[in-house]
Structures are given as structure tokens and as C-alpha cells.
Design a protein around this motif. Structure first.
Motif, PDB file in Angstrom:
ATOM      1  N   ARG A  59      24.402 -15.872  29.095  1.00  0.00           N
ATOM      2  CA  ARG A  59      24.093 -16.786  30.186  1.00  0.00           C
ATOM      3  C   ARG A  59      24.798 -16.297  31.445  1.00  0.00           C
ATOM      4  NH1 ARG A  59      25.086 -23.302  30.106  1.00  0.00           N
ATOM      5  NH2 ARG A  59      23.397 -23.818  31.526  1.00  0.00           N
ATOM      6  N   THR A  60      24.090 -16.255  32.563  1.00  0.00           N
ATOM      7  CA  THR A  60      24.666 -15.811  33.828  1.00  0.00           C
ATOM      8  C   THR A  60      25.426 -16.957  34.478  1.00  0.00           C
ATOM      9  OG1 THR A  60      22.706 -16.420  35.090  1.00  0.00           O
ATOM     10  CG2 THR A  60      22.766 -14.185  34.188  1.00  0.00           C
ATOM     11  N   GLY A  61      26.099 -16.645  35.558  1.00  0.00           N
ATOM     12  CA  GLY A  61      26.834 -17.670  36.283  1.00  0.00           C
ATOM     13  C   GLY A  61      25.939 -18.750  36.841  1.00  0.00           C
ATOM     14  N   SER A  62      24.713 -18.382  37.201  1.00  0.00           N
ATOM     15  CA  SER A  62      23.779 -19.370  37.750  1.00  0.00           C
ATOM     16  C   SER A  62      23.050 -20.144  36.657  1.00  0.00           C
ATOM     17  CB  SER A  62      22.766 -18.682  38.663  1.00  0.00           C
ATOM     18  OG  SER A  62      21.998 -17.745  37.925  1.00  0.00           O
ATOM     19  N   GLY A  63      23.273 -19.746  35.386  1.00  0.00           N
ATOM     20  CA  GLY A  63      22.665 -20.489  34.288  1.00  0.00           C
ATOM     21  C   GLY A  63      21.441 -19.852  33.676  1.00  0.00           C
ATOM     22  N   LYS A  64      21.019 -18.693  34.211  1.00  0.00           N
ATOM     23  CA  LYS A  64      19.862 -18.016  33.627  1.00  0.00           C
ATOM     24  C   LYS A  64      20.241 -17.404  32.291  1.00  0.00           C
ATOM     25  CE  LYS A  64      18.588 -15.173  36.919  1.00  0.00           C
ATOM     26  NZ  LYS A  64      17.815 -14.187  37.675  1.00  0.00           N
ATOM     27  N   LEU A  65      19.267 -17.310  31.374  1.00  0.00           N
ATOM     28  CA  LEU A  65      19.467 -16.671  30.079  1.00  0.00           C
ATOM     29  C   LEU A  65      18.910 -15.252  30.160  1.00  0.00           C
ATOM     30  CD1 LEU A  65      18.282 -19.642  27.884  1.00  0.00           C
ATOM     31  CD2 LEU A  65      20.634 -18.886  28.195  1.00  0.00           C
ATOM     32  N   MET A  66      19.747 -14.259  29.857  1.00  0.00           N
ATOM     33  CA  MET A  66      19.348 -12.858  29.959  1.00  0.00           C
ATOM     34  C   MET A  66      19.357 -12.218  28.579  1.00  0.00           C
ATOM     35  SD  MET A  66      18.812 -12.587  33.175  1.00  0.00           S
ATOM     36  CE  MET A  66      18.757 -10.874  33.625  1.00  0.00           C
ATOM     37  N   ARG A  67      18.420 -11.304  28.371  1.00  0.00           N
ATOM     38  CA  ARG A  67      18.300 -10.580  27.105  1.00  0.00           C
ATOM     39  C   ARG A  67      18.093  -9.095  27.395  1.00  0.00           C
ATOM     40  NH1 ARG A  67      13.298  -8.583  26.546  1.00  0.00           N
ATOM     41  NH2 ARG A  67      11.655  -9.575  27.758  1.00  0.00           N
ATOM     42  N   GLU A  68      18.355  -8.253  26.390  1.00  0.00           N
ATOM     43  CA  GLU A  68      18.078  -6.829  26.528  1.00  0.00           C
ATOM     44  C   GLU A  68      16.659  -6.550  26.075  1.00  0.00           C
ATOM     45  OE1 GLU A  68      20.824  -4.127  24.802  1.00  0.00           O
ATOM     46  OE2 GLU A  68      22.540  -4.986  25.849  1.00  0.00           O
ATOM     47  N   GLN A  69      16.110  -5.438  26.579  1.00  0.00           N
ATOM     48  CA  GLN A  69      14.763  -5.065  26.196  1.00  0.00           C
ATOM     49  C   GLN A  69      14.763  -4.247  24.914  1.00  0.00           C
ATOM     50  OE1 GLN A  69      11.775  -4.185  29.204  1.00  0.00           O
ATOM     51  NE2 GLN A  69      13.435  -4.014  30.666  1.00  0.00           N
ATOM     52  N   ALA A  70      13.652  -4.276  24.220  1.00  0.00           N
ATOM     53  CA  ALA A  70      13.495  -3.507  22.988  1.00  0.00           C
ATOM     54  C   ALA A  70      13.164  -2.045  23.319  1.00  0.00           C
ATOM     55  CB  ALA A  70      12.377  -4.115  22.146  1.00  0.00           C
ATOM     56  N   ASN A  71      13.110  -1.208  22.298  1.00  0.00           N
ATOM     57  CA  ASN A  71      12.710   0.210  22.378  1.00  0.00           C
ATOM     58  C   ASN A  71      13.756   1.109  23.012  1.00  0.00           C
ATOM     59  OD1 ASN A  71      10.079  -0.216  21.227  1.00  0.00           O
ATOM     60  ND2 ASN A  71       9.499  -1.139  23.175  1.00  0.00           N
ATOM     61  N   LYS A  72      15.027   0.766  22.936  1.00  0.00           N
ATOM     62  CA  LYS A  72      16.065   1.643  23.479  1.00  0.00           C
ATOM     63  C   LYS A  72      17.109   1.958  22.412  1.00  0.00           C
ATOM     64  CE  LYS A  72      17.891   3.435  27.418  1.00  0.00           C
ATOM     65  NZ  LYS A  72      19.297   3.181  27.681  1.00  0.00           N
ATOM     66  N   ARG A  73      16.771   1.816  21.140  1.00  0.00           N
ATOM     67  CA  ARG A  73      17.746   2.010  20.070  1.00  0.00           C
ATOM     68  C   ARG A  73      17.684   3.409  19.461  1.00  0.00           C
ATOM     69  NH1 ARG A  73      21.661  -1.341  20.973  1.00  0.00           N
ATOM     70  NH2 ARG A  73      21.019  -3.493  20.986  1.00  0.00           N
ATOM     71  N   HIS A  74      16.495   3.930  19.228  1.00  0.00           N
ATOM     72  CA  HIS A  74      16.383   5.235  18.560  1.00  0.00           C
ATOM     73  C   HIS A  74      15.101   5.916  19.026  1.00  0.00           C
ATOM     74  CE1 HIS A  74      13.532   3.773  15.237  1.00  0.00           C
ATOM     75  NE2 HIS A  74      13.727   2.767  16.041  1.00  0.00           N
ATOM     76  N   LEU A  75      14.917   7.153  18.601  1.00  0.00           N
ATOM     77  CA  LEU A  75      13.771   7.985  19.007  1.00  0.00           C
ATOM     78  C   LEU A  75      13.708   8.117  20.528  1.00  0.00           C
ATOM     79  CD1 LEU A  75      11.044   6.513  16.614  1.00  0.00           C
ATOM     80  CD2 LEU A  75      12.462   8.518  16.231  1.00  0.00           C
ATOM     81  N   LEU A  76      14.862   8.326  21.156  1.00  0.00           N
ATOM     82  CA  LEU A  76      14.936   8.369  22.620  1.00  0.00           C
ATOM     83  C   LEU A  76      14.605   9.748  23.182  1.00  0.00           C
ATOM     84  CD1 LEU A  76      18.238   6.345  23.038  1.00  0.00           C
ATOM     85  CD2 LEU A  76      15.918   5.510  23.350  1.00  0.00           C
ATOM     86  N   GLU A  77      14.596  10.766  22.321  1.00  0.00           N
ATOM     87  CA  GLU A  77      14.437  12.136  22.811  1.00  0.00           C
ATOM     88  C   GLU A  77      13.085  12.360  23.478  1.00  0.00           C
ATOM     89  OE1 GLU A  77      14.509  15.829  20.161  1.00  0.00           O
ATOM     90  OE2 GLU A  77      16.623  15.377  20.533  1.00  0.00           O
ATOM     91  N   HIS A  78      12.034  11.746  22.956  1.00  0.00           N
ATOM     92  CA  HIS A  78      10.702  12.005  23.503  1.00  0.00           C
ATOM     93  C   HIS A  78      10.291  11.007  24.587  1.00  0.00           C
ATOM     94  CE1 HIS A  78       9.484   8.750  20.782  1.00  0.00           C
ATOM     95  NE2 HIS A  78       8.399   8.647  21.527  1.00  0.00           N
ATOM     96  N   LYS A  79      11.131  10.010  24.861  1.00  0.00           N
ATOM     97  CA  LYS A  79      10.796   9.033  25.899  1.00  0.00           C
ATOM     98  C   LYS A  79      11.236   9.544  27.260  1.00  0.00           C
ATOM     99  CE  LYS A  79      11.200   5.275  22.614  1.00  0.00           C
ATOM    100  NZ  LYS A  79      12.057   4.240  22.059  1.00  0.00           N
ATOM    101  N   ARG A  80      10.443   9.248  28.292  1.00  0.00           N
ATOM    102  CA  ARG A  80      10.766   9.690  29.654  1.00  0.00           C
ATOM    103  C   ARG A  80      12.052   9.038  30.131  1.00  0.00           C
ATOM    104  NH1 ARG A  80       5.861   7.352  30.773  1.00  0.00           N
ATOM    105  NH2 ARG A  80       6.925   6.138  32.356  1.00  0.00           N
TER     106      ARG A  80
ATOM    107  N   THR B 171      12.678   7.927  33.053  1.00  0.00           N
ATOM    108  CA  THR B 171      12.379   6.735  33.849  1.00  0.00           C
ATOM    109  C   THR B 171      12.137   5.532  32.950  1.00  0.00           C
ATOM    110  OG1 THR B 171      10.075   7.462  33.922  1.00  0.00           O
ATOM    111  CG2 THR B 171      11.452   7.948  35.831  1.00  0.00           C
ATOM    112  N   ARG B 172      11.488   5.776  31.819  1.00  0.00           N
ATOM    113  CA  ARG B 172      11.231   4.679  30.877  1.00  0.00           C
ATOM    114  C   ARG B 172      12.531   4.172  30.279  1.00  0.00           C
ATOM    115  NH1 ARG B 172       7.799   5.330  25.273  1.00  0.00           N
ATOM    116  NH2 ARG B 172       8.069   3.218  24.515  1.00  0.00           N
TER     117      ARG B 172
END
Length: 64
Positions: free
Chosen positions: A16-37, A39-40
Motif C-alpha cells: 500500500r502506498t502513502g496515498s492508499g493505492k494498492l500496488m502489485r508487481e507484474q508477471a513474466n519477469k521471473r525466468h526465461l529473461l534471456e530472449h526477452k527484449r 525494453t520489455r
């Protein structure tokens, strides 16, 4: 009367941020990163707000 416990899984995934928003991380950044651009991968690094359709349930799990 017993207190409600915070859901362990959701507290690891959402913050939760200071202003009260709920933030989450995005998927697809855990493994198999070698072939991803670069920028992505950089775009996936940014936190995203929890969708409004899920916010009520997430707040209940966090005990907010």
C-alpha cells in the motif's frame, strides 16, 4: 473476540502506498529473461496498481 489474520500470500504480493493505492508487481519477469527484449523487461519492472475490480477483495485479505 479473536482478531482477523492478514492473508500471508497477499501481503507478499501487494503493498500500500502513502496515498492508499494498492500496488502489485507484474508477471513474466521471473525466468526465461534471456530472449526477452530489454525494453520489455524494463517495462515489466514497474509496479502497477491493483485493478479496481480486485481492490475490494485485496483490501479484505490485507485487513484494511
Amino acid at each position: 473476540m479473536p482478531k482477523n489474520k492478514t492473508h500471508s500470500g497477499i501481503k507478499k504480493r501487494v503493498r500500500r502506498t502513502g496515498s492508499g493505492k494498492l500496488m502489485r508487481e507484474q508477471a513474466n519477469k521471473r525466468h526465461l529473461l534471456e530472449h526477452k527484449r530489454s525494453t520489455r523487461k524494463r517495462r515489466l519492472s514497474a509496479d502497477q496498481p491493483v485493478d479496481r475490480s480486485n481492490a475490494k477483495q485485496v483490501k479484505r485479505l490485507l485487513g484494511i
